[in-house]
Design an enzyme around this catalytic site. Structure first.
Site: not given
Length: 255
Positions: A119-121, A123
């Protein structure tokens, strides 16, 4: 001269041997990249000799492998679900000093665990971590098509035609981006919440797909992976998966 008789002995094919870094990763003691680094630093011995080549074939069942002077053995398989907060990086270490998911686990007494997907930062939501690399691969390899469900707040109120276009997909920077399903959950005057289901995950998949249609993501929350739902797990907290949950996601906690 007598013809030689065929040997009565039958050879048993040897078990496949993998590179040393992969062996350490499959044992669940560290990630493959961490294993490669440790090997190149001279911290790994095989049968009493330091090995510096991460790709050198090794067999953990027949050879004695030491990491930092300690015998390496298969770790107990651990599977956890974590509710990742927004602003946290999914990385073992961040070169910019940002908080990572491992900061949330540092006092938990867990063995090394690797993230199962990303999950990106910006999200948030359901993130799985495990030291079972085979199980992790089963969940992340595109050919297995494990659904991931997201609730996404956007700066528009999409109509059905746009939702259909999200499923049809677009080609962006040479990659096809599409949703398996896209539905409208609720909306206000200026923004809406969508439920988007992916059966594969590319880098920033949903953000790029929506941006291609002129829509900005305000918030992105993963609420389910396969049959496993985030539920009421508090933000920043984690829990062990049950044996049934592990099996339903495609693995076996007793391996």
């Amino acid at each position: 001269m007598r013809p030689s008789r065929p040997s009565s002995r039958t050879s048993t094919p040897s078990a496949p041997r993998h590179g040393l870094a992969r062996v350490l990763s499959k044992l669940g003691v560290c990630s493959r990249s961490q294993a490669e680094k440790a090997i190149r630093e001279g911290r790994v011995q095989v049968d009493g000799r330091v090995v510096l080549d991460p790709e050198r074939p090794a067999d953990s069942e027949r050879q004695r492998i030491l990491l930092d002077g300690e015998p390496v053995a298969a770790s107990k398989r651990v599977y956890i679900a974590l509710n990742k907060p927004r602003g946290i990086v999914v990385s073992a270490a961040d070169e910019r000093g940002r908080d990572t998911v491992y900061d949330l686990l540092k006092d938990a007494g867990l063995p090394w665990l690797g993230p199962v997907g990303r999950l990106d930062k910006a999200s948030e939501g359901l993130l799985l971590l495990s030291n079972d690399s085979v199980w992790a691969a089963r969940l992340t390899e595109p050919k297995h098509h494990v659904d991931k469900t997201y609730h996404v707040q956007v700066d528009d109120i999409p109509d059905q035609a746009l939702l259909d276009r999200l499923v049809e997909g677009v080609v962006e920077e040479g990659e096809r981006l599409a949703a398996r399903r896209a539905t409208l959950l609720r909306h206000g005057e200026k923004n809406a919440w969508l439920e988007i289901v992916l059966d594969e995950g590319r880098n920033r998949h949903i953000r790029r797909l929506l941006a291609a249609h002129g829509i900005e993501v305000l918030r992105l929350l993963r609420v389910a992976i396969g049959s496993l739902v985030l539920g009421e797990l508090p933000k920043g907290q984690w829990r062990h998966l049950s044996p049934d949950e592990v099996r339903l996601l495609g693995g076996d906690e007793t391996r």
